[in-house]
Design an enzyme around this catalytic site. Structure first.
Site, PDB file in Angstrom:
ATOM      1  CG  HIS A  47     -89.355  14.439 -64.629  1.00  9.74           C
ATOM      2  ND1 HIS A  47     -88.002  14.060 -64.756  1.00  9.74           N
ATOM      3  CD2 HIS A  47     -89.419  14.101 -63.353  1.00  9.74           C
ATOM      4  CE1 HIS A  47     -87.369  13.357 -63.662  1.00  9.74           C
ATOM      5  NE2 HIS A  47     -88.383  13.160 -62.464  1.00  9.74           N
ATOM      6  CG  HIS A 104     -84.596   5.271 -69.105  1.00 15.65           C
ATOM      7  ND1 HIS A 104     -84.748   5.856 -67.995  1.00 15.65           N
ATOM      8  CD2 HIS A 104     -83.637   4.287 -68.960  1.00 15.65           C
ATOM      9  CE1 HIS A 104     -83.775   5.373 -67.163  1.00 15.65           C
ATOM     10  NE2 HIS A 104     -83.212   4.286 -68.014  1.00 15.65           N
TER      11      HIS A 104
END
Ligand code: AMP
Ligand code: ZN
Length: 122
Positions: A47, A104
């Protein structure tokens, strides 16, 4: 892993996605709401909130992530250069257009008729 994070859940196969690539560090899958004929999302499995969270120790894996971009684009339908190509986009923060708070890269490609400089579709 963040238990509230959509892309952590996809990375851990807790939520299905149309996966096109996966290794120990990264996963890439089709965007559920594509904005181009080719629209992939490339995500680190650990993460990271956004590019704003990148520090001096992150250079090596970030370079590996970026090296995947052209490969994934061309393996998944982006047309060859020079007439083809691809676009990589990384949104950060609300005003940056980020909706999912896990880093992303959008990988976009394919023929787009509204792009005046693009070659006509074959
Ligand atoms: P961003 O606005 O840069 O945070 O982009 C988030 C992207 O995630 C959008 O393009 C969405 O269409 C895409 N998205 C949201 N949920 C999913 C999902 N479950 N599977 C694949 N893509 C998704
Ligand atoms: Zn996450």
């Amino acid at each position: 892993m963040s238990h509230d994070c959509l892309f952590c859940k996809i990375a851990h196969h807790e939520i299905p996605a149309k996966v096109v690539f996966e290794d120990d560090e990264f996963i890439a899958f089709h965007d559920i709401n594509p904005a181009a004929p080719v629209h992939l999302l490339l995500v680190p499995k650990h993460h990271v909130g956004s590019l704003a969270d990148i520090g001096t120790n992150d250079g090596a894996w970030l370079a590996r992530m970026m090296q995947l971009v052209p490969r994934l684009a061309f393996e998944n339908g982006a047309n060859p250069l020079p007439a083809g190509g691809f676009r990589m986009v990384a949104n950060a923060g609300l005003e940056g257009g980020q909706e999912v708070d896990h880093l992303h890269f959008h990988i976009l490609g394919g023929a787009r008729p509204w792009n005046k400089r693009a070659a006509p579709a074959a």
